[in-house]
Scaffold this motif. Structure first.
Motif, PDB file in Angstrom:
ATOM      1  N   ARG B  43       0.812  -1.241  -0.043  1.00 44.49           N
ATOM      2  CA  ARG B  43      -0.156   0.076  -0.033  1.00 44.49           C
ATOM      3  C   ARG B  43       0.860   1.319  -0.041  1.00 44.49           C
ATOM      4  O   ARG B  43       0.445   2.052  -0.688  1.00 44.49           O
ATOM      5  CB  ARG B  43      -0.938  -0.022   1.319  1.00 44.49           C
ATOM      6  N   ARG B  45       3.985   1.460  -1.108  1.00 41.33           N
ATOM      7  CA  ARG B  45       4.659   1.730  -2.248  1.00 41.33           C
ATOM      8  C   ARG B  45       3.865   2.307  -3.206  1.00 41.33           C
ATOM      9  O   ARG B  45       3.906   3.174  -4.072  1.00 41.33           O
ATOM     10  CB  ARG B  45       5.024   0.280  -2.810  1.00 41.33           C
ATOM     11  N   THR B  46       2.472   1.957  -3.222  1.00 43.73           N
ATOM     12  CA  THR B  46       1.236   2.288  -4.314  1.00 43.73           C
ATOM     13  C   THR B  46       1.201   3.998  -3.982  1.00 43.73           C
ATOM     14  O   THR B  46       1.065   4.677  -5.011  1.00 43.73           O
ATOM     15  CB  THR B  46       0.084   1.434  -3.952  1.00 43.73           C
ATOM     16  N   ALA B  47       1.179   4.220  -2.719  1.00 46.44           N
ATOM     17  CA  ALA B  47       1.155   5.669  -2.496  1.00 46.44           C
ATOM     18  C   ALA B  47       2.241   6.518  -3.083  1.00 46.44           C
ATOM     19  O   ALA B  47       1.950   7.578  -3.467  1.00 46.44           O
ATOM     20  CB  ALA B  47       0.952   6.057  -0.885  1.00 46.44           C
ATOM     21  N   CYS B  49       4.238   5.700  -5.478  1.00 48.19           N
ATOM     22  CA  CYS B  49       4.098   5.747  -7.068  1.00 48.19           C
ATOM     23  C   CYS B  49       3.085   6.924  -7.327  1.00 48.19           C
ATOM     24  O   CYS B  49       3.195   7.543  -8.453  1.00 48.19           O
ATOM     25  CB  CYS B  49       3.347   4.371  -7.268  1.00 48.19           C
ATOM     26  N   LEU B  50       1.942   6.978  -6.567  1.00 43.15           N
ATOM     27  CA  LEU B  50       0.873   8.006  -6.881  1.00 43.15           C
ATOM     28  C   LEU B  50       1.529   9.363  -6.568  1.00 43.15           C
ATOM     29  O   LEU B  50       1.040  10.446  -7.548  1.00 43.15           O
ATOM     30  CB  LEU B  50      -0.526   7.713  -5.902  1.00 43.15           C
ATOM     31  N   LEU B  51       2.401   9.647  -5.577  1.00 43.16           N
ATOM     32  CA  LEU B  51       2.753  10.869  -5.338  1.00 43.16           C
ATOM     33  C   LEU B  51       3.901  11.250  -6.413  1.00 43.16           C
ATOM     34  O   LEU B  51       3.913  12.351  -6.705  1.00 43.16           O
ATOM     35  CB  LEU B  51       3.472  10.704  -3.958  1.00 43.16           C
ATOM     36  N   LEU B  52       4.818  10.070  -6.798  1.00 43.68           N
ATOM     37  CA  LEU B  52       5.469  10.530  -7.719  1.00 43.68           C
ATOM     38  C   LEU B  52       4.987  10.862  -9.176  1.00 43.68           C
ATOM     39  O   LEU B  52       5.388  11.849  -9.740  1.00 43.68           O
ATOM     40  CB  LEU B  52       6.407   9.050  -8.165  1.00 43.68           C
ATOM     41  N   SER B  53       3.958  10.178  -9.598  1.00 38.69           N
ATOM     42  CA  SER B  53       3.134  10.651 -10.791  1.00 38.69           C
ATOM     43  C   SER B  53       2.649  12.185 -10.535  1.00 38.69           C
ATOM     44  O   SER B  53       2.743  12.948 -11.433  1.00 38.69           O
ATOM     45  CB  SER B  53       1.999   9.790 -10.841  1.00 38.69           C
ATOM     46  N   ALA B  54       2.259  12.423  -9.246  1.00 44.08           N
ATOM     47  CA  ALA B  54       1.484  13.821  -8.938  1.00 44.08           C
ATOM     48  C   ALA B  54       2.628  14.930  -9.134  1.00 44.08           C
ATOM     49  O   ALA B  54       2.576  16.141  -9.654  1.00 44.08           O
ATOM     50  CB  ALA B  54       0.777  13.784  -7.775  1.00 44.08           C
ATOM     51  N   SER B  55       3.933  14.789  -8.837  1.00 40.18           N
ATOM     52  CA  SER B  55       4.977  15.536  -8.666  1.00 40.18           C
ATOM     53  C   SER B  55       5.449  15.832 -10.170  1.00 40.18           C
ATOM     54  O   SER B  55       5.848  16.933 -10.369  1.00 40.18           O
ATOM     55  CB  SER B  55       6.157  15.047  -7.557  1.00 40.18           C
ATOM     56  N   SER B  56       5.238  14.969 -11.004  1.00 42.31           N
ATOM     57  CA  SER B  56       5.875  15.508 -12.291  1.00 42.31           C
ATOM     58  C   SER B  56       4.488  16.021 -13.027  1.00 42.31           C
ATOM     59  O   SER B  56       4.795  16.818 -13.942  1.00 42.31           O
ATOM     60  CB  SER B  56       5.989  14.020 -13.170  1.00 42.31           C
ATOM     61  N   ALA B  57       3.391  15.818 -12.421  1.00 46.62           N
ATOM     62  CA  ALA B  57       2.145  16.520 -13.046  1.00 46.62           C
ATOM     63  C   ALA B  57       2.483  18.060 -12.769  1.00 46.62           C
ATOM     64  O   ALA B  57       2.010  18.870 -13.735  1.00 46.62           O
ATOM     65  CB  ALA B  57       0.729  15.976 -12.841  1.00 46.62           C
ATOM     66  N   HIS B  58       3.035  18.307 -11.771  1.00 45.83           N
ATOM     67  CA  HIS B  58       3.019  19.860 -11.410  1.00 45.83           C
ATOM     68  C   HIS B  58       3.814  20.611 -12.382  1.00 45.83           C
ATOM     69  O   HIS B  58       4.305  21.858 -12.334  1.00 45.83           O
ATOM     70  CB  HIS B  58       3.386  19.844 -10.056  1.00 45.83           C
ATOM     71  N   GLN B  59       5.187  19.850 -12.767  1.00 48.80           N
ATOM     72  CA  GLN B  59       6.021  20.515 -13.462  1.00 48.80           C
ATOM     73  C   GLN B  59       5.510  21.245 -14.823  1.00 48.80           C
ATOM     74  O   GLN B  59       4.971  20.706 -15.357  1.00 48.80           O
ATOM     75  CB  GLN B  59       7.168  19.401 -14.004  1.00 48.80           C
TER      76      GLN B  59
END
Lengths: 197, 158
Positions: B43, B45-47, B49-59
């Motif tokens: 769980r 690790r999944t979180a 992964c989601l945070l990683l994805s969101a951080s790139s979205a803000h760029q």
């Protein structure tokens, strides 16, 4: 959330009250503060940056128009997110065909890239080293699953707030979150097994 | 709680939605249960992964520029909603209602005339034509023929 604000920096409540009276500068400040989160939410549902920005803009314009109906029963952020979710759902309804095509196209490219990725065998999360790939795995989920996962894991809303944003019961939130996580796990396992793990 | 109940409540523990007594119970179970421990790690690790994805979205997202766009859209919509009076007067809708009323009144007036009135109108027209012919007789020969030529050329054009 800061309602009072620190000296020199107006609090959120103050800004909301001023914006309700038609103060555009106050509202512009609220947009600056909340737009990154709202944009992230729209992006999680719509995937395209341009569409996400359009939907987020739409949400802020709608929020401005209905600011007088905001009674402060919930946090301003929760209220805004609810408007944004509705804006995204409207957008998805209008563009359902385009969305399906884009998801199918992205998925085939991403599978290949994931198979080429490096990582410890058996540990799918370790394999997803880049944010880009993590984002692509999320792309395989339905917009509703992505939405609830982002609301919880990224935005940090609790179950009550999510229920308010999605206009559903607490049990529905728990059920949807469970199914979304199962779907995410399945996708990770799917990529992992395809990679010869 | 038994193992299955702990496993079912895993999400609530991970999301911090468990009450304190159940949380303590879960913590002690986790120390001895490898299955629950691994599920919880997955769980987390999944979180990530989601945070990683969101951080790139803000760029590349610029709140300042975005705010300007939103505010100009709001200004545009609100200013557009306030139509100046001269534009209202020039609008075709403004003219349509009186024009339609006038046309309806004219038709009603025409219909209100009886068939006898319409007949007398036709008789008046005939009288005027006859008067014209008599006048032609009264005129001298060249003038009458030039008027006749003019009439025939007008008919040819029609």
């Amino acid at each position: 959330m800061s309602h009072q604000g620190t000296p020199g920096i107006p609090g959120e409540l103050d800004l909301v009250l001023r914006a309700r009276e038609g103060d555009r500068d106050a509202y512009a400040e609220l947009v600056r503060r909340h737009s990154p989160r709202l944009f992230a939410l729209c992006l999680s549902m719509l995937r395209g940056r341009e569409s996400a920005e359009d939907a987020a803009q739409e949400a802020f314009v709608k929020a401005w128009k209905s600011l007088r109906s905001f009674r402060g029963g919930s946090a301003f952020s929760t209220w805004l997110h609810r408007i944004a979710v509705n804006a995204c759902q409207d957008f998805l309804r209008r563009n359902s065909r385009i969305r399906q095509e884009s998801i199918t196209e992205d998925a085939s490219v991403d599978e290949r890239r994931l198979r080429e990725g490096e990582g410890a065998p058996g540990d799918c999360a370790a394999k997803i080293e880049s944010a880009d790939l993590a984002e692509k795995i999320l792309a395989r989920l339905s917009p509703q699953h992505r939405l609830i996962l982002v609301l919880r894991e990224v935005q940090g809303f609790n179950y009550d707030e999510i229920a308010e944003i999605l206009d559903c019961s607490l049990d529905a939130v728990k059920g949807r979150l469970k199914r979304a996580r199962q779907s995410l796990d399945e996708n990770m396992r799917h990529f992992s097994s395809r990679g010869g793990v | 709680m038994n193992h299955d109940e702990f496993k079912a409540a895993l999400d609530e523990f991970h999301d911090g939605e468990m009450d304190s007594s159940s949380r303590d119970e879960f913590e002690s179970h986790r120390r001895f249960c490898r299955d629950c421990r691994e599920a919880l790690e997955a769980r987390q690790r999944t979180a990530e992964c989601l945070l990683l994805s969101a951080s790139s979205a803000h760029q590349g997202f610029d709140p300042e520029r975005f705010s300007r766009l939103v505010m100009s859209r709001i200004a545009g919509e609100e200013d557009g909603a306030r139509v100046p009076p001269w534009r209202t007067v020039l609008s075709w809708r403004w003219w349509l209602i009186p024009a339609a009323s006038l046309a309806a009144a004219a038709i009603a007036l025409w219909l209100s005339w009886g068939p006898a009135d319409r007949g007398s109108l036709a008789a008046d027209i005939l009288t005027q034509q006859r008067g014209g012919i008599m006048m032609m007789d009264w005129l001298d020969e060249p003038t009458a023929s030039s008027i006749g030529d003019l009439e025939s050329s007008a008919l040819a054009v029609r």
